[in-house]
Design a protein around this motif. Structure first.
Motif, PDB file in Angstrom:
ATOM      1  N   LYS A 125     -49.873 -43.429   3.719  1.00 38.23           N
ATOM      2  CA  LYS A 125     -50.125 -44.824   4.055  1.00 38.23           C
ATOM      3  C   LYS A 125     -51.286 -45.005   5.021  1.00 38.23           C
ATOM      4  O   LYS A 125     -51.578 -44.146   5.836  1.00 38.23           O
ATOM      5  CB  LYS A 125     -48.885 -45.447   4.692  1.00 38.23           C
ATOM      6  CG  LYS A 125     -47.763 -45.696   3.747  1.00 38.23           C
ATOM      7  CD  LYS A 125     -46.677 -46.445   4.474  1.00 38.23           C
ATOM      8  CE  LYS A 125     -45.604 -46.893   3.537  1.00 38.23           C
ATOM      9  NZ  LYS A 125     -44.638 -47.719   4.249  1.00 38.23           N
ATOM     10  N   THR A 126     -51.865 -46.170   4.928  1.00 36.54           N
ATOM     11  CA  THR A 126     -52.846 -46.620   5.901  1.00 36.54           C
ATOM     12  C   THR A 126     -52.132 -46.898   7.213  1.00 36.54           C
ATOM     13  O   THR A 126     -50.969 -47.318   7.226  1.00 36.54           O
ATOM     14  CB  THR A 126     -53.541 -47.890   5.369  1.00 36.54           C
ATOM     15  OG1 THR A 126     -54.394 -47.495   4.298  1.00 36.54           O
ATOM     16  CG2 THR A 126     -54.315 -48.623   6.439  1.00 36.54           C
ATOM     17  N   ILE A 127     -52.818 -46.682   8.308  1.00 36.01           N
ATOM     18  CA  ILE A 127     -52.325 -47.055   9.631  1.00 36.01           C
ATOM     19  C   ILE A 127     -53.099 -48.295  10.033  1.00 36.01           C
ATOM     20  O   ILE A 127     -54.323 -48.238  10.205  1.00 36.01           O
ATOM     21  CB  ILE A 127     -52.525 -45.928  10.652  1.00 36.01           C
ATOM     22  CG1 ILE A 127     -51.771 -44.682  10.201  1.00 36.01           C
ATOM     23  CG2 ILE A 127     -52.072 -46.377  12.040  1.00 36.01           C
ATOM     24  CD1 ILE A 127     -52.179 -43.423  10.932  1.00 36.01           C
ATOM     25  N   ALA A 128     -52.414 -49.425  10.121  1.00 32.07           N
ATOM     26  CA  ALA A 128     -53.055 -50.697  10.430  1.00 32.07           C
ATOM     27  C   ALA A 128     -52.761 -51.079  11.879  1.00 32.07           C
ATOM     28  O   ALA A 128     -51.604 -51.233  12.267  1.00 32.07           O
ATOM     29  CB  ALA A 128     -52.544 -51.786   9.492  1.00 32.07           C
ATOM     30  N   VAL A 166     -59.861 -47.725  19.599  1.00 33.71           N
ATOM     31  CA  VAL A 166     -58.706 -46.843  19.408  1.00 33.71           C
ATOM     32  C   VAL A 166     -58.649 -46.373  17.961  1.00 33.71           C
ATOM     33  O   VAL A 166     -58.396 -45.195  17.687  1.00 33.71           O
ATOM     34  CB  VAL A 166     -57.403 -47.562  19.828  1.00 33.71           C
ATOM     35  CG1 VAL A 166     -56.171 -46.774  19.400  1.00 33.71           C
ATOM     36  CG2 VAL A 166     -57.383 -47.804  21.336  1.00 33.71           C
ATOM     37  N   GLY A 167     -58.912 -47.288  17.032  1.00 30.70           N
ATOM     38  CA  GLY A 167     -58.868 -46.947  15.614  1.00 30.70           C
ATOM     39  C   GLY A 167     -59.855 -45.856  15.233  1.00 30.70           C
ATOM     40  O   GLY A 167     -59.523 -44.932  14.493  1.00 30.70           O
ATOM     41  N   ARG A 168     -61.084 -45.954  15.737  1.00 30.87           N
ATOM     42  CA  ARG A 168     -62.097 -44.922  15.439  1.00 30.87           C
ATOM     43  C   ARG A 168     -61.622 -43.561  15.951  1.00 30.87           C
ATOM     44  O   ARG A 168     -61.762 -42.545  15.269  1.00 30.87           O
ATOM     45  CB  ARG A 168     -63.428 -45.276  16.093  1.00 30.87           C
ATOM     46  CG  ARG A 168     -64.180 -46.382  15.426  1.00 30.87           C
ATOM     47  CD  ARG A 168     -65.559 -46.576  16.051  1.00 30.87           C
ATOM     48  NE  ARG A 168     -66.119 -47.884  15.799  1.00 30.87           N
ATOM     49  CZ  ARG A 168     -66.611 -48.300  14.655  1.00 30.87           C
ATOM     50  NH1 ARG A 168     -66.607 -47.498  13.620  1.00 30.87           N
ATOM     51  NH2 ARG A 168     -67.103 -49.514  14.520  1.00 30.87           N
ATOM     52  N   PHE A 210     -62.062 -44.575   8.694  1.00 32.00           N
ATOM     53  CA  PHE A 210     -61.786 -45.723   9.553  1.00 32.00           C
ATOM     54  C   PHE A 210     -62.528 -46.936   9.022  1.00 32.00           C
ATOM     55  O   PHE A 210     -63.688 -46.841   8.617  1.00 32.00           O
ATOM     56  CB  PHE A 210     -62.245 -45.461  10.995  1.00 32.00           C
ATOM     57  CG  PHE A 210     -62.184 -46.710  11.841  1.00 32.00           C
ATOM     58  CD1 PHE A 210     -60.979 -47.161  12.336  1.00 32.00           C
ATOM     59  CD2 PHE A 210     -63.330 -47.460  12.079  1.00 32.00           C
ATOM     60  CE1 PHE A 210     -60.908 -48.331  13.072  1.00 32.00           C
ATOM     61  CE2 PHE A 210     -63.271 -48.623  12.820  1.00 32.00           C
ATOM     62  CZ  PHE A 210     -62.059 -49.066  13.321  1.00 32.00           C
ATOM     63  N   TYR A 211     -61.844 -48.074   9.055  1.00 37.65           N
ATOM     64  CA  TYR A 211     -62.474 -49.343   8.695  1.00 37.65           C
ATOM     65  C   TYR A 211     -62.076 -50.398   9.709  1.00 37.65           C
ATOM     66  O   TYR A 211     -60.925 -50.467  10.143  1.00 37.65           O
ATOM     67  CB  TYR A 211     -62.033 -49.815   7.296  1.00 37.65           C
ATOM     68  CG  TYR A 211     -62.431 -48.866   6.212  1.00 37.65           C
ATOM     69  CD1 TYR A 211     -63.735 -48.853   5.721  1.00 37.65           C
ATOM     70  CD2 TYR A 211     -61.510 -47.966   5.682  1.00 37.65           C
ATOM     71  CE1 TYR A 211     -64.111 -47.962   4.727  1.00 37.65           C
ATOM     72  CE2 TYR A 211     -61.885 -47.074   4.684  1.00 37.65           C
ATOM     73  CZ  TYR A 211     -63.181 -47.082   4.219  1.00 37.65           C
ATOM     74  OH  TYR A 211     -63.548 -46.203   3.242  1.00 37.65           O
ATOM     75  N   GLY A 261     -56.728 -46.589  -0.451  1.00 37.75           N
ATOM     76  CA  GLY A 261     -56.150 -45.324  -0.031  1.00 37.75           C
ATOM     77  C   GLY A 261     -55.948 -45.235   1.461  1.00 37.75           C
ATOM     78  O   GLY A 261     -56.424 -46.087   2.211  1.00 37.75           O
ATOM     79  N   PRO A 262     -55.277 -44.212   1.896  1.00 32.58           N
ATOM     80  CA  PRO A 262     -54.949 -44.091   3.319  1.00 32.58           C
ATOM     81  C   PRO A 262     -56.194 -44.074   4.203  1.00 32.58           C
ATOM     82  O   PRO A 262     -57.171 -43.393   3.911  1.00 32.58           O
ATOM     83  CB  PRO A 262     -54.209 -42.758   3.412  1.00 32.58           C
ATOM     84  CG  PRO A 262     -53.718 -42.481   2.033  1.00 32.58           C
ATOM     85  CD  PRO A 262     -54.731 -43.096   1.121  1.00 32.58           C
ATOM     86  N   CYS A 263     -56.117 -44.852   5.257  1.00 34.11           N
ATOM     87  CA  CYS A 263     -57.190 -44.926   6.248  1.00 34.11           C
ATOM     88  C   CYS A 263     -56.579 -45.455   7.543  1.00 34.11           C
ATOM     89  O   CYS A 263     -55.406 -45.806   7.582  1.00 34.11           O
ATOM     90  CB  CYS A 263     -58.318 -45.858   5.780  1.00 34.11           C
ATOM     91  SG  CYS A 263     -57.838 -47.588   5.630  1.00 34.11           S
ATOM     92  N   VAL A 264     -57.379 -45.499   8.575  1.00 29.97           N
ATOM     93  CA  VAL A 264     -57.007 -46.212   9.788  1.00 29.97           C
ATOM     94  C   VAL A 264     -57.774 -47.523   9.723  1.00 29.97           C
ATOM     95  O   VAL A 264     -58.988 -47.532   9.505  1.00 29.97           O
ATOM     96  CB  VAL A 264     -57.351 -45.413  11.060  1.00 29.97           C
ATOM     97  CG1 VAL A 264     -57.067 -46.251  12.303  1.00 29.97           C
ATOM     98  CG2 VAL A 264     -56.550 -44.110  11.102  1.00 29.97           C
TER      99      VAL A 264
END
Length: 188
Positions: free
Chosen positions: A17-20, A32-34, A44-45, A86-89
């Motif tokens: 899963k993506t971490i949102a 923090v996301g980066r 990361f997006y 797809g999975p990303c932050v």
């Protein structure tokens, strides 16, 4: 720094899963996301950056030319695309989790993490830049207080809540990683 869990997880294994990241403006979702993405070796997006790319305009220009409702519709579409890719932050915009459809999408297909930060810290952070449409010509602390009143109940539905203090963003990253590990998200 404390962390706890909020809502429930969906059927798909968390490692896929993506971490949102959700929370008010100034919470540090992008920074923090980066750092989190780097630690997890995931893409990361930033939703706002992706909206600007798709629209060929800045967030401020979209607000000015088309209004907040138009922006939120585009935001929902961009977030859906990113989650489906797809999975990303993913660092979401401060108001994204308020939209029922966007929140439902994130709850179904991502692990949501609320970066909860004291309003005085947020006010100090957002005062550093004048790029936030909702703050133009207004007292940042007052605006944030009103936003928190309306948004905190939605943010409280996040799968994980991380209380962030004035310290370095890496402290928040460590707390998120610990919470993800505790709740079955496999680090890669």
């Amino acid at each position: 720094m404390t962390h706890q869990t909020g809502g429930s997880s969906a059927d798909k294994p968390r490692r896929e899963k993506t971490i949102a990241l959700v929370g008010l403006m100034g919470a540090g979702k992008t920074t923090v996301g980066r750092r989190l993405a780097k630690r997890l070796r995931m893409p990361f997006y930033d939703a706002d950056e992706e909206i600007e790319k798709a629209a060929g305009r800045t967030v401020s220009e979209i607000f000015d030319e088309f209004g907040e409702a138009h922006f939120r519709d585009g935001e929902r579409k961009v977030i859906a695309r990113l989650v489906d890719d797809g999975p990303c932050v993913l660092a979401t915009g401060g108001g994204a989790f308020m939209n029922d459809q966007t929140r439902g999408l994130i709850k179904d297909r991502a692990v949501s993490v609320w970066l909860r930060v004291d309003l005085d810290i947020l006010a100090e952070r957002v005062s550093r830049r004048n790029t936030r449409p909702l703050l133009r010509g207004k007292n940042p602390r007052d605006v944030l207080e009103k936003l928190a009143e309306t948004r905190d109940p939605a943010y409280g539905q996040a799968d994980i809540v991380v209380d962030c203090g004035p310290g370095p963003h890496d402290t928040a990253v460590r707390a998120i990683l610990q919470s993800l590990e505790q709740h079955g998200y496999a680090r890669t």
